[in-house]
Design an enzyme around this catalytic site. Structure first.
Site, PDB file in Angstrom:
ATOM      1  N   GLU A  11      33.592  68.975 -38.003  1.00  0.00           N
ATOM      2  CA  GLU A  11      32.985  69.971 -37.119  1.00  0.00           C
ATOM      3  C   GLU A  11      32.148  70.914 -37.960  1.00  0.00           C
ATOM      4  O   GLU A  11      32.578  71.345 -39.037  1.00  0.00           O
ATOM      5  CB  GLU A  11      34.034  70.843 -36.393  1.00  0.00           C
ATOM      6  CG  GLU A  11      34.766  70.141 -35.284  1.00  0.00           C
ATOM      7  CD  GLU A  11      35.776  71.049 -34.578  1.00  0.00           C
ATOM      8  OE1 GLU A  11      35.581  72.284 -34.571  1.00  0.00           O
ATOM      9  OE2 GLU A  11      36.755  70.509 -34.051  1.00  0.00           O
ATOM     10  N   GLU A  26      43.085  70.883 -36.658  1.00  0.00           N
ATOM     11  CA  GLU A  26      43.295  72.277 -37.048  1.00  0.00           C
ATOM     12  C   GLU A  26      44.700  72.806 -36.786  1.00  0.00           C
ATOM     13  O   GLU A  26      44.888  73.727 -35.980  1.00  0.00           O
ATOM     14  CB  GLU A  26      42.268  73.177 -36.339  1.00  0.00           C
ATOM     15  CG  GLU A  26      40.829  72.815 -36.635  1.00  0.00           C
ATOM     16  CD  GLU A  26      39.828  73.835 -36.096  1.00  0.00           C
ATOM     17  OE1 GLU A  26      40.243  74.755 -35.363  1.00  0.00           O
ATOM     18  OE2 GLU A  26      38.637  73.721 -36.421  1.00  0.00           O
TER      19      GLU A  26
HETATM   20  C1  FCB Z   1      37.226  74.888 -33.763  1.00  0.00           C
HETATM   21  C2  FCB Z   1      37.867  73.995 -32.719  1.00  0.00           C
HETATM   22  C3  FCB Z   1      36.939  73.545 -31.640  1.00  0.00           C
HETATM   23  C4  FCB Z   1      35.957  74.624 -31.254  1.00  0.00           C
HETATM   24  C5  FCB Z   1      35.284  75.195 -32.459  1.00  0.00           C
HETATM   25  C6  FCB Z   1      34.231  76.211 -32.173  1.00  0.00           C
HETATM   26  O1  FCB Z   1      38.191  75.743 -34.283  1.00  0.00           O
HETATM   27  O2  FCB Z   1      38.411  72.847 -33.321  1.00  0.00           O
HETATM   28  O3  FCB Z   1      37.719  73.101 -30.571  1.00  0.00           O
HETATM   29  O4  FCB Z   1      36.591  75.579 -30.494  1.00  0.00           O
HETATM   30  O5  FCB Z   1      36.221  75.733 -33.312  1.00  0.00           O
END
Ligand code: FCB
Length: 452
Positions: A354, A166
């Site tokens: 994620e 990110e």
């Molecule tokens: C993302 C991050 C991770 C976590 C989630 C909820 O932005 O990559 O580390 O904090 O959100």
């Protein structure tokens, strides 16, 4: 009723990051990171909480890998803490740091769980921040030295590598709003940090190709994407959405896949947006083997002249469920997003690296159980949406739930629980939540239970 059936070789994983779960951040010779400094500076995080102990995974990693095996996952996405490897960021290597990740990887492989390692998930060595961090052009070389070291140490066993997690958050939170480490809020710094993140990524991918690690491994980048929807069809709102989309969704992907930044960035940053040399853009546009996408929510935007620099304002959608981080639950946008990436960037292999939700869970288990129906429903809907994307021709190879464990949610400390496994922070006891059991049944049935 739809029949849900994921491919035989689909990757089913969970994800975490170093600073959020490991604890013992300065043990065994590790250097301090910018997150250590930021969280130890009063006023920066919820109740001034830090990652000093977190989930104590640094010492309990074997138990955690056993939980992954119990869930039936076949992959695990983790990040490597750069200052454990190079306490000063560059120079002296700390063998004990390498040994920790080497033990972790061996433990995973012994359980048939594929390691997927991210090189940078926000915990920059403090010593490099003291030299300007992501604002210093030299960081691309520093990052490559560290990456090459890790490929030498783990490249015989790790098949999936991500350069950055990110980069948008690194810049937006770390250099523009200042809510994340290193906590700068400076319009002129943000574009420079963006550009150096991308240069570091490109240079590392280029170097990877000439290492032995590339014989068995693949390399990519992980971005967080949020589809933007206009609040109305007015030209102002459509323009606002165009800017919001360029800033969040195209700022990193256009350079990586197409070799140039979206034009809107000049409109957004004005005189703070510099001209970049062509050779930098060539370096950034290295072919990658896969794209990691983190998806949580969408945003509805409307024009707002005072909200600088984007001149957009997020409009909450109370008709839908909001998570504890105030993110609207909107699974359709995941399908739409995966189709958009596929069309715009030439059908790259994609992993959802994620996806998950913070909902309130009691801090202690009741009768040894944690029932989290809202999270179960979140996973059910998003896994269905991922399956819809597969059916529409997206080259989706895998899915990682965020997160294996409740953990340290950056500036929000331990106030938000994202785990499919509950952590009692006073005893470090782990309890698989209903959502963990549900995910496990999805994996075991290759998705069939999603139809029920
Ligand atoms: C993302 C991050 C991770 C976590 C989630 C909820 O932005 O990559 O580390 O904090 O959100």
């Amino acid at each position: 009723m739809t029949n849900y059936s994921f491919p035989q070789d689909f990757v089913w994983g969970t994800a975490t990051s170093a600073y959020q779960i490991e604890g013992s951040p300065t043990a065994d010779g590790a250097g301090r990171s910018i997150w250590h400094r930021f969280s130890h500076t009063p006023g920066n995080t919820w109740l001034d909480q830090t990652g000093d102990i977190a989930c104590d995974h640094y010492r309990r990693y074997k138990d955690d890998v056993a939980i992954m095996a119990e869930l039936g996952t076949n992959a695990y996405r983790f990040s490597i803490s750069w200052p454990r490897i190079f306490p000063q960021g560059i120079g002296n290597l700390n063998q004990k740091g390498i040994d920790f990740y080497s033990r972790l990887v061996d433990e995973l492989l012994a359980r048939n769980i594929k390691p997927n390692a991210t090189l940078y998930h926000w915990d920059l060595p403090e010593a490099l921040d003291d030299r300007g961090g992501w604002l210093n052009r030299d960081i691309a070389d520093w990052f490559c030295d560290y990456a090459v070291t890790m490929w030498g140490a783990l490249g015989d066993r790790v098949e999936m590598w991500s350069t950055l997690n990110e980069p948008w958050v690194v810049t937006d939170g770390g250099y523009l709003s200042g809510v994340l480490a290193p906590g700068h809020a400076n319009l002129f710094e943000a574009p420079i940090a963006t550009h150096n993140l991308l240069r570091a990524h490109g240079m590392a991918v280029e170097q990877f190709r000439s290492t032995a690690a590339s014989q068995r491994g693949k390399i990519g980048i992980t971005v967080n994407l949020e589809p933007k929807y206009p609040a109305t069809d007015s030209p102002e709102d459509l323009d606002a959405v165009r800017r919001a989309d360029a800033y969040m969704n195209r700022q990193y992907l256009d350079p990586v896949f197409r070799g140039h930044y979206p034009e809107e960035l000049r409109e957004i940053f004005g005189e703070a947006w510099p001209e970049w040399p062509d050779e930098d853009m060539r370096l950034i546009k290295q072919p990658i083997d896969f794209l990691g996408i983190n998806y949580y929510t969408r945003k509805v935007e409307r024009f707002h002249p005072d909200m600088l620099p984007l001149r957009t304002k997020h409009v909450p959608q109370p008709q839908h469920i909001q998570t504890e981080t105030h993110w609207e639950v909107f699974p359709e946008a995941l399908t739409r997003l995966l189709e958009w990436v596929t069309e715009r960037y030439g059908r790259p292999p994609i992993y959802i690296t994620e996806n998950g939700a913070a909902f309130y869970d009691p801090p202690h288990t009741i009768d040894g159980k944690i029932d989290d129906p809202l999270r179960v429903d979140y996973y059910r809907q998003h896994l269905r949406a991922a399956h819809d994307a597969l059916a529409k021709g997206v080259d989706l190879r895998g899915y990682y739930a965020w997160s294996l464990l409740d953990n340290y949610e950056w500036s929000l400390g331990y106030s938000k629980r994202f785990g499919i496994v509950h952590v009692d922070y006073s005893t470090q006891q782990r309890t698989i939540k209903s959502s963990g059991r549900f995910y496990s049944s999805v994996i075991a049935s290759k998705g069939a239970v999603l139809g029920g």
